[in-house]
Design a protein around this motif. Structure first.
Motif, mmCIF file in Angstrom:
data_model
loop_
_atom_site.group_PDB
_atom_site.id
_atom_site.type_symbol
_atom_site.label_atom_id
_atom_site.label_comp_id
_atom_site.label_asym_id
_atom_site.label_seq_id
_atom_site.Cartn_x
_atom_site.Cartn_y
_atom_site.Cartn_z
ATOM 1 N N ALA A 63 -5.008 2.337 -9.910
ATOM 2 C CA ALA A 63 -4.869 3.556 -9.100
ATOM 3 C C ALA A 63 -5.695 4.684 -9.715
ATOM 4 C CB ALA A 63 -3.396 3.945 -8.993
ATOM 5 N N ASP A 64 -5.657 4.808 -11.045
ATOM 6 C CA ASP A 64 -6.447 5.848 -11.727
ATOM 7 C C ASP A 64 -7.943 5.629 -11.516
ATOM 8 O OD1 ASP A 64 -4.151 7.040 -12.613
ATOM 9 O OD2 ASP A 64 -4.232 6.191 -14.645
ATOM 10 N N LYS A 65 -8.383 4.368 -11.637
ATOM 11 C CA LYS A 65 -9.814 4.074 -11.453
ATOM 12 C C LYS A 65 -10.235 4.359 -10.010
ATOM 13 C CE LYS A 65 -9.658 0.520 -14.985
ATOM 14 N NZ LYS A 65 -9.467 -0.934 -15.196
ATOM 15 N N ALA A 66 -9.346 4.046 -9.058
ATOM 16 C CA ALA A 66 -9.675 4.319 -7.653
ATOM 17 C C ALA A 66 -9.873 5.816 -7.442
ATOM 18 C CB ALA A 66 -8.563 3.787 -6.742
ATOM 19 N N ARG A 67 -8.968 6.623 -8.039
ATOM 20 C CA ARG A 67 -9.103 8.086 -7.910
ATOM 21 C C ARG A 67 -10.411 8.556 -8.538
ATOM 22 N NH1 ARG A 67 -3.642 7.799 -9.559
ATOM 23 N NH2 ARG A 67 -2.316 7.864 -7.696
ATOM 24 N N ALA A 68 -10.741 8.000 -9.712
ATOM 25 C CA ALA A 68 -11.980 8.388 -10.387
ATOM 26 C C ALA A 68 -13.203 8.029 -9.544
ATOM 27 C CB ALA A 68 -12.062 7.710 -11.760
ATOM 28 N N ASP A 69 -13.081 6.986 -8.714
ATOM 29 C CA ASP A 69 -14.190 6.572 -7.840
ATOM 30 C C ASP A 69 -14.209 7.357 -6.530
ATOM 31 O OD1 ASP A 69 -14.968 4.685 -9.688
ATOM 32 O OD2 ASP A 69 -13.933 3.004 -8.718
ATOM 33 N N GLY A 70 -13.287 8.319 -6.369
ATOM 34 C CA GLY A 70 -13.285 9.153 -5.167
ATOM 35 C C GLY A 70 -12.392 8.654 -4.046
ATOM 36 N N PHE A 71 -11.602 7.614 -4.324
ATOM 37 C CA PHE A 71 -10.681 7.101 -3.295
ATOM 38 C C PHE A 71 -9.288 7.711 -3.467
ATOM 39 C CE2 PHE A 71 -13.778 3.625 -3.905
ATOM 40 C CZ PHE A 71 -14.235 3.483 -2.603
ATOM 41 N N THR A 72 -8.462 7.573 -2.425
ATOM 42 C CA THR A 72 -7.078 8.024 -2.500
ATOM 43 C C THR A 72 -6.138 6.826 -2.379
ATOM 44 O OG1 THR A 72 -7.733 10.046 -1.376
ATOM 45 C CG2 THR A 72 -5.366 9.612 -1.533
ATOM 46 N N PRO A 73 -5.513 6.393 -3.491
ATOM 47 C CA PRO A 73 -4.551 5.291 -3.377
ATOM 48 C C PRO A 73 -3.345 5.749 -2.560
ATOM 49 C CG PRO A 73 -5.139 5.721 -5.682
ATOM 50 C CD PRO A 73 -5.646 6.879 -4.872
ATOM 51 N N VAL A 74 -3.004 4.978 -1.514
ATOM 52 C CA VAL A 74 -1.888 5.377 -0.654
ATOM 53 C C VAL A 74 -0.694 4.442 -0.762
ATOM 54 C CG1 VAL A 74 -3.309 6.631 1.013
ATOM 55 C CG2 VAL A 74 -2.914 4.173 1.337
ATOM 56 N N ALA A 75 -0.877 3.271 -1.343
ATOM 57 C CA ALA A 75 0.254 2.345 -1.476
ATOM 58 C C ALA A 75 -0.108 1.241 -2.454
ATOM 59 C CB ALA A 75 0.621 1.736 -0.128
ATOM 60 N N LEU A 76 0.944 0.516 -2.877
ATOM 61 C CA LEU A 76 0.782 -0.593 -3.818
ATOM 62 C C LEU A 76 1.435 -1.833 -3.217
ATOM 63 C CD1 LEU A 76 0.364 -1.853 -6.723
ATOM 64 C CD2 LEU A 76 2.524 -0.760 -7.356
ATOM 65 N N GLY A 77 0.778 -2.981 -3.363
ATOM 66 C CA GLY A 77 1.365 -4.250 -2.935
ATOM 67 C C GLY A 77 1.362 -5.228 -4.093
ATOM 68 N N ILE A 78 2.494 -5.890 -4.301
ATOM 69 C CA ILE A 78 2.595 -6.856 -5.401
ATOM 70 C C ILE A 78 3.117 -8.175 -4.837
ATOM 71 C CG2 ILE A 78 3.615 -7.361 -7.664
ATOM 72 C CD1 ILE A 78 4.229 -4.362 -7.954
ATOM 73 N N ALA A 79 2.417 -9.270 -5.121
ATOM 74 C CA ALA A 79 2.891 -10.597 -4.725
ATOM 75 C C ALA A 79 3.314 -11.359 -5.965
ATOM 76 C CB ALA A 79 1.783 -11.363 -4.004
ATOM 77 N N VAL A 80 4.482 -11.999 -5.884
ATOM 78 C CA VAL A 80 4.977 -12.802 -7.015
ATOM 79 C C VAL A 80 5.463 -14.157 -6.487
ATOM 80 C CG1 VAL A 80 5.650 -10.789 -8.397
ATOM 81 C CG2 VAL A 80 7.317 -11.823 -6.866
ATOM 82 N N PRO A 81 5.496 -15.177 -7.365
ATOM 83 C CA PRO A 81 5.992 -16.487 -6.928
ATOM 84 C C PRO A 81 7.513 -16.568 -7.017
ATOM 85 C CG PRO A 81 5.179 -16.629 -9.179
ATOM 86 C CD PRO A 81 4.996 -15.199 -8.740
ATOM 87 N N GLY A 82 8.075 -17.635 -6.473
ATOM 88 C CA GLY A 82 9.514 -17.873 -6.600
ATOM 89 C C GLY A 82 10.287 -17.420 -5.381
ATOM 90 N N VAL A 83 11.507 -16.945 -5.606
ATOM 91 C CA VAL A 83 12.324 -16.414 -4.509
ATOM 92 C C VAL A 83 12.197 -14.893 -4.543
ATOM 93 C CG1 VAL A 83 14.642 -16.220 -3.524
ATOM 94 C CG2 VAL A 83 13.926 -18.363 -4.632
ATOM 95 N N VAL A 84 11.785 -14.319 -3.420
ATOM 96 C CA VAL A 84 11.510 -12.884 -3.367
ATOM 97 C C VAL A 84 12.305 -12.255 -2.231
ATOM 98 C CG1 VAL A 84 9.711 -11.139 -3.133
ATOM 99 C CG2 VAL A 84 9.166 -13.342 -4.186
ATOM 100 N N ASP A 85 13.078 -11.237 -2.546
ATOM 101 C CA ASP A 85 13.786 -10.466 -1.519
ATOM 102 C C ASP A 85 12.882 -9.291 -1.147
ATOM 103 O OD1 ASP A 85 15.343 -8.668 -0.068
ATOM 104 O OD2 ASP A 85 17.188 -9.229 -1.125
ATOM 105 N N GLU A 86 12.129 -9.481 -0.054
ATOM 106 C CA GLU A 86 11.117 -8.479 0.300
ATOM 107 C C GLU A 86 11.765 -7.210 0.847
ATOM 108 O OE1 GLU A 86 8.097 -10.451 2.635
ATOM 109 O OE2 GLU A 86 7.838 -11.976 1.101
ATOM 110 N N VAL A 87 12.945 -7.333 1.441
ATOM 111 C CA VAL A 87 13.610 -6.160 2.015
ATOM 112 C C VAL A 87 14.080 -5.223 0.905
ATOM 113 C CG1 VAL A 87 15.553 -5.376 3.418
ATOM 114 C CG2 VAL A 87 14.269 -7.423 4.088
ATOM 115 N N ARG A 88 14.713 -5.784 -0.141
ATOM 116 C CA ARG A 88 15.177 -4.954 -1.254
ATOM 117 C C ARG A 88 14.097 -4.742 -2.310
ATOM 118 N NH1 ARG A 88 19.519 -6.632 -4.551
ATOM 119 N NH2 ARG A 88 18.886 -8.786 -4.196
ATOM 120 N N GLY A 89 12.982 -5.485 -2.208
ATOM 121 C CA GLY A 89 11.913 -5.337 -3.189
ATOM 122 C C GLY A 89 12.261 -5.920 -4.549
#
Ligand code: ZN
Length: 323
Positions: A63-89
Motif C-alpha cells: 500500500a505504501d509503495k502504491a501511494r509512492a507511485d501516485g496511486f490510491t489504495p482503496v481496498a485489500l484482498g487476501i486469499a488463504v487456503p483451508g476453510v474460510v469464513d468469508e462473511v466474518r473474515g
C-alpha cells in the motif's frame, strides 16, 4: 467507473494470495491489470502468528509503495487456503499455514485502515478465471483445480458460492469409487483419492511395483500413456473416467456453461482434455454438456481473484458512502 466522482484518482487494490510455501502479491488496477507484483516466502514453520505478521507487513508495504507511485489504495484482498469464513473474515482452519480461527480481516483493517475482503484460494482463483480468464463471458462457471488434491469453485455471474459453513466446492470429496483407495479425509473412494495428480502417481507406482516415492509424476504417467505403455494407459484412463464421473455430478448439480480445469494436471493439455471430453460426453443424458477448457491465468489466478474481492469490497463502500 471514472465518471464516478467518489472514486479517488488512480485507485488500486492490494492483493495477497497466501499459500503454504509462498505468497503472491500485487497492486491491481480496477481493470484487472497488475501495476506491481511481488513474491514472498510464507515460512509457515514459524507458526501462524509470524505468518500473520508477514501478511500484514507485506500488505502495508505494498500500500505504501502504491501511494509512492501516485496511486490510491482503496481496498485489500487476501486469499488463504483451508476453510474460510468469508462473511466474518475469519481463516477458520488451514493445514498448511496453521491458521485456527484467525480474524484476518479485522487484523488487516486495524493495521491498514482499508476495507478488506478475505477469500478462499480456490474460490477466488475460480472467480478470476470466470471473470477475467478462461470462463470470461459465460455467466455460470465451474472451476476445478487438480493438483495434490482436487477442489472447485462454482461461480455464478461473478460471485463464487461460499456455502453455509465456508466449505462449498469440495468436489474432490465426491464419492466416485465406493471401494476405492482411502482419501485424506478418511473415507474410501473420493474423487481426489483416484484422480488427483498425487493419486495418479501413487496408483502407477503401486501397479508397477515401484516405490511410491519413485518420482513417477502424473505428467509422466500421461506421457507414458501417450507413448503406448499399457499400464500407464490404464492408470490414466482410470483417472480420466473418475474425473468424468465427478464432473458429471458437478454438471447435474450446477448446470454450468463452462468447466475450467486448472492446477498441475490441466497442464497435460490434450492428453487430458481429449479423453476427458469424450468420457464426459458419454455421461451426459439430458444435461447440456459444458464447454471444457484449460485455465488461462496460471498461478496468478488466486492473486487476481483476491484483487477482485477487494474491488468488490471497495465498491460496496462507495455505495454505502453515497447513501
Ligand atoms: Zn475425501
Amino acid at each position: 467507473m471514472n465518471d464516478d466522482e467518489s472514486v479517488p484518482a488512480d485507485p488500486v487494490v492490494v492483493a495477497l494470495d497466501v499459500g503454504g510455501t509462498g505468497m503472491k502479491c500485487a497492486v491491481v488496477r480496477p481493470d484487472g491489470v497488475a501495476v506491481r507484483t511481488e513474491r514472498h516466502p510464507t515460512n509457515a514453520a514459524r507458526g501462524p502468528a509470524a505468518v500473520i505478521g508477514t501478511i500484514l507487513d507485506v500488505a502495508e508495504g505494498l500500500a505504501d509503495k502504491a501511494r509512492a507511485d501516485g496511486f490510491t489504495p482503496v481496498a485489500l484482498g487476501i486469499a488463504v487456503p483451508g476453510v474460510v469464513d468469508e462473511v466474518r473474515g475469519v481463516a477458520v482452519w488451514s493445514a498448511n499455514v496453521g491458521f485456527r480461527d484467525v480474524p484476518l480481516r479485522d487484523l488487516a483493517v486495524a493495521r491498514l485502515g482499508l476495507p478488506t475482503a478475505l477469500g478462499h484460494d480456490v474460490r477466488v482463483g475460480g472467480l478470476a478465471e470466470a471473470r477475467l480468464g478462461a470462463g470470461r463471458g459465460t455467466g455460470h462457471v465451474l472451476f476445478v483445480a487438480i493438483g495434490t488434491g482436487i477442489a472447485a469453485a462454482h461461480v455464478v455471474v461473478g460471485t463464487a458460492a461460499v456455502g453455509a459453513h465456508g466449505a462449498a466446492g469440495e468436489i474432490g470429496h465426491i464419492l466416485v469409487r465406493p471401494d476405492g483407495p482411502r482419501c485424506g479425509c478418511g473415507r474410501r473412494g473420493c474423487l481426489e483419492a483416484v484422480a488427483s495428480a498425487a493419486a495418479i502417481g501413487r496408483r502407477y507406482a503401486e501397479l508397477a511395483d515401484e516405490s511410491p516415492d519413485g518420482r513417477v509424476t502424473a505428467a509422466e504417467v500421461a506421457e507414458r500413456a501417450a507413448a503406448g505403455e499399457p499400464l500407464a494407459g490404464r492408470v490414466w484412463q482410470e483417472a480420466v473416467d473418475a474425473l468424468a464421473d465427478g464432473l458429471a455430478s458437478g454438471q447435474a448439480l450446477f448446470d454450468v456453461a463452462t468447466v475450467v480445469l486448472g492446477g498441475g494436471l490441466a497442464q497435460a493439455g490434450d492428453r487430458l482434455f481429449v479423453p476427458l471430453r469424450a468420457a464426459l460426453h458419454e455421461r451426459m443424458t439430458f444435461h447440456r454438456e459444458p464447454r471444457l477448457v484449460a485455465a488461462a491465468l496460471g498461478d496468478e489466478a488466486g492473486c487476481l481473484g483476491a484483487a477482485l474481492l477487494a474491488l468488490d469490497a471497495a465498491r460496496v463502500r462507495d455505495h454505502q458512502e453515497k447513501r
